[in-house]
Design a protein around this motif. Structure first.
Motif, short mmCIF file in Angstrom:
data_model
loop_
_atom_site.label_atom_id
_atom_site.label_comp_id
_atom_site.label_asym_id
_atom_site.label_seq_id
_atom_site.Cartn_x
_atom_site.Cartn_y
_atom_site.Cartn_z
N LYS A 1 0.94 -1.12 0.04
CA LYS A 1 0.18 0.15 0.04
C LYS A 1 0.89 1.44 -0.04
O LYS A 1 0.74 2.14 -0.46
CB LYS A 1 -0.77 -0.06 1.17
CG LYS A 1 -1.65 1.38 1.39
CD LYS A 1 -2.15 1.25 2.72
CE LYS A 1 -1.57 1.60 3.90
NZ LYS A 1 -1.83 1.64 5.49
N GLY A 2 1.95 1.27 0.80
CA GLY A 2 2.69 2.50 0.86
C GLY A 2 3.51 2.89 -0.41
O GLY A 2 3.44 3.98 -0.87
N ALA A 3 3.81 1.81 -1.40
CA ALA A 3 4.21 2.11 -2.72
C ALA A 3 3.32 2.73 -3.41
O ALA A 3 3.72 3.61 -4.12
CB ALA A 3 4.71 0.71 -3.42
N VAL A 4 2.23 2.45 -3.42
CA VAL A 4 0.84 3.11 -4.15
C VAL A 4 0.72 4.56 -3.69
O VAL A 4 0.79 5.53 -4.56
CB VAL A 4 -0.48 2.42 -3.76
CG1 VAL A 4 -1.51 3.04 -4.78
CG2 VAL A 4 -0.27 0.93 -4.17
N LEU A 5 0.95 4.82 -2.57
CA LEU A 5 0.65 6.15 -1.90
C LEU A 5 1.93 7.04 -2.24
O LEU A 5 1.68 8.30 -2.68
CB LEU A 5 0.55 6.19 -0.56
CG LEU A 5 -0.70 5.26 0.22
CD1 LEU A 5 -0.62 5.33 1.79
CD2 LEU A 5 -1.76 5.55 -0.45
N LEU A 6 2.96 6.27 -2.13
CA LEU A 6 4.33 7.12 -2.68
C LEU A 6 4.38 7.39 -3.92
O LEU A 6 4.64 8.67 -4.28
CB LEU A 6 5.48 6.16 -2.16
CG LEU A 6 6.88 6.96 -2.69
CD1 LEU A 6 7.21 7.98 -2.00
CD2 LEU A 6 7.81 5.67 -2.66
N HIS B 1 7.61 0.63 7.19
CA HIS B 1 7.83 0.44 5.91
C HIS B 1 7.34 1.76 5.17
O HIS B 1 8.12 2.38 4.41
CB HIS B 1 6.85 -0.78 5.57
CG HIS B 1 7.17 -0.68 3.80
ND1 HIS B 1 8.01 -0.93 3.19
CD2 HIS B 1 5.87 -0.82 3.07
CE1 HIS B 1 7.79 -1.10 1.99
NE2 HIS B 1 6.78 -0.74 1.66
N LEU B 2 6.26 2.29 5.77
CA LEU B 2 5.80 3.54 5.05
C LEU B 2 6.69 4.83 5.20
O LEU B 2 6.82 5.66 4.73
CB LEU B 2 4.35 3.97 5.49
CG LEU B 2 3.46 4.97 4.79
CD1 LEU B 2 3.38 4.54 3.38
CD2 LEU B 2 2.10 4.83 5.43
N ALA B 3 7.17 4.67 6.65
CA ALA B 3 8.23 5.75 7.02
C ALA B 3 9.21 5.91 6.07
O ALA B 3 9.80 6.85 5.75
CB ALA B 3 8.55 5.56 8.44
N GLU B 4 9.85 4.49 5.77
CA GLU B 4 10.93 4.39 4.68
C GLU B 4 10.41 4.90 3.30
O GLU B 4 11.31 5.72 2.77
CB GLU B 4 11.44 3.25 4.46
CG GLU B 4 12.11 2.25 5.72
CD GLU B 4 12.43 1.10 5.56
OE1 GLU B 4 12.47 0.61 4.60
OE2 GLU B 4 12.72 0.30 6.41
N LEU B 5 9.30 4.63 2.72
CA LEU B 5 8.69 5.22 1.55
C LEU B 5 8.67 6.75 1.61
O LEU B 5 8.96 7.46 0.69
CB LEU B 5 7.42 4.55 1.36
CG LEU B 5 7.76 3.23 1.01
CD1 LEU B 5 6.20 2.50 0.68
CD2 LEU B 5 8.53 2.74 -0.27
N MET B 6 7.93 7.35 2.92
CA MET B 6 8.03 8.65 2.74
C MET B 6 9.50 9.37 2.92
O MET B 6 9.62 10.47 2.37
CB MET B 6 7.43 8.80 4.42
CG MET B 6 7.00 10.45 4.37
SD MET B 6 5.73 10.75 3.58
CE MET B 6 5.39 12.62 4.04
N GLN B 7 10.53 8.74 3.20
CA GLN B 7 11.72 9.33 3.39
C GLN B 7 12.16 9.29 2.14
O GLN B 7 12.91 10.27 1.58
CB GLN B 7 12.71 8.34 4.42
CG GLN B 7 14.02 8.92 4.25
CD GLN B 7 14.94 8.16 5.42
OE1 GLN B 7 14.64 7.34 5.83
NE2 GLN B 7 16.11 9.00 5.86
N ALA B 8 11.88 8.23 1.27
CA ALA B 8 12.25 8.20 -0.26
C ALA B 8 11.61 9.39 -1.02
O ALA B 8 12.21 10.09 -1.74
CB ALA B 8 11.96 7.03 -0.92
#
Length: 200
Positions: free
Chosen positions: A59-64, A119-126
């Motif tokens: 899901k996080g990858a979709v949001l990112l 995991h979403l925090a990592e994607l947010m950092q990216a």
């Protein structure tokens, strides 16, 4: 946390992809702190859950990807030949884009979810890293043209821009206006702030 599934490599239909990304942003904008699930995104986009898992690992990858696409549209990387113009354009677009009626609530929700989802925090950092890279590229070109001293700390300049942005965006104590974009641009490249000698 989402179950991570490998990307199958199947070619994505652009229309369906956009429907999924738009649906994810709509859900984030209306979530009001409630978690956004893959199932909810699939329903909003009118696709099956497996379609999402075929193209994104979580899901996080979709949001990112949704926020990255929106950010690239709202705040591209200009190259006019003038550091002041380019820097001002990026800052103003960043400030303005984050206040879009769909983007602002989505970004607030994503920040809240990232606080409880590693995991979403990592994607947010990216995601924030890609936006920092755009601004650093503008500053690097300006330095190469001699508009900034060679020893100027570009990463610190980027921190100053996004420090103002995130502080005001998340706390809401002061606006992110065109006037603030002008003042911040001027303060960053003023002679006294860059190490250049001030005018006599």
């Amino acid at each position: 946390m989402d179950n991570h599934r490998p990307h199958t490599g199947r070619r994505r239909n652009e229309h369906v992809r956009q429907a999924i990304l738009d649906g994810a942003l709509r859900l984030l904008a209306s979530a009001q702190g409630s978690p956004v699930t893959v199932e909810a995104i699939a329903r909003e986009a009118g696709v099956g859950k497996q379609t999402i898992y075929r193209w994104w690992p979580s899901k996080g990858a979709v949001l990112l990807e949704a926020l990255t696409d929106r950010a690239e549209e709202a705040a591209p990387s200009p190259d006019t030949g003038s550091l002041h113009s380019d820097l001002r354009a990026v800052i103003a677009a960043t400030f303005g884009g984050a206040q879009d009626p769909s983007t602002a609530p989505a970004l607030h929700t994503l920040v809240r979810e990232a606080a409880r989802d590693p995991h979403l925090a990592e994607l947010m950092q990216a995601f924030t890293g890609t936006r920092r890279a755009v601004l650093r590229e503008v500053l690097t070109r300006g330095r190469e043209r001699g508009e900034l001293p060679a020893g100027r700390d570009l990463d610190l300049m980027v921190d100053q821009v996004y420090g103002v942005f995130w502080y005001r965006f998340l706390l809401g104590h002061a606006p992110l206006t065109e006037e603030i974009a002008d003042l911040l641009t001027d303060s960053l490249i003023a002679p006294g702030c860059t190490g250049e000698p001030a005018p006599a």
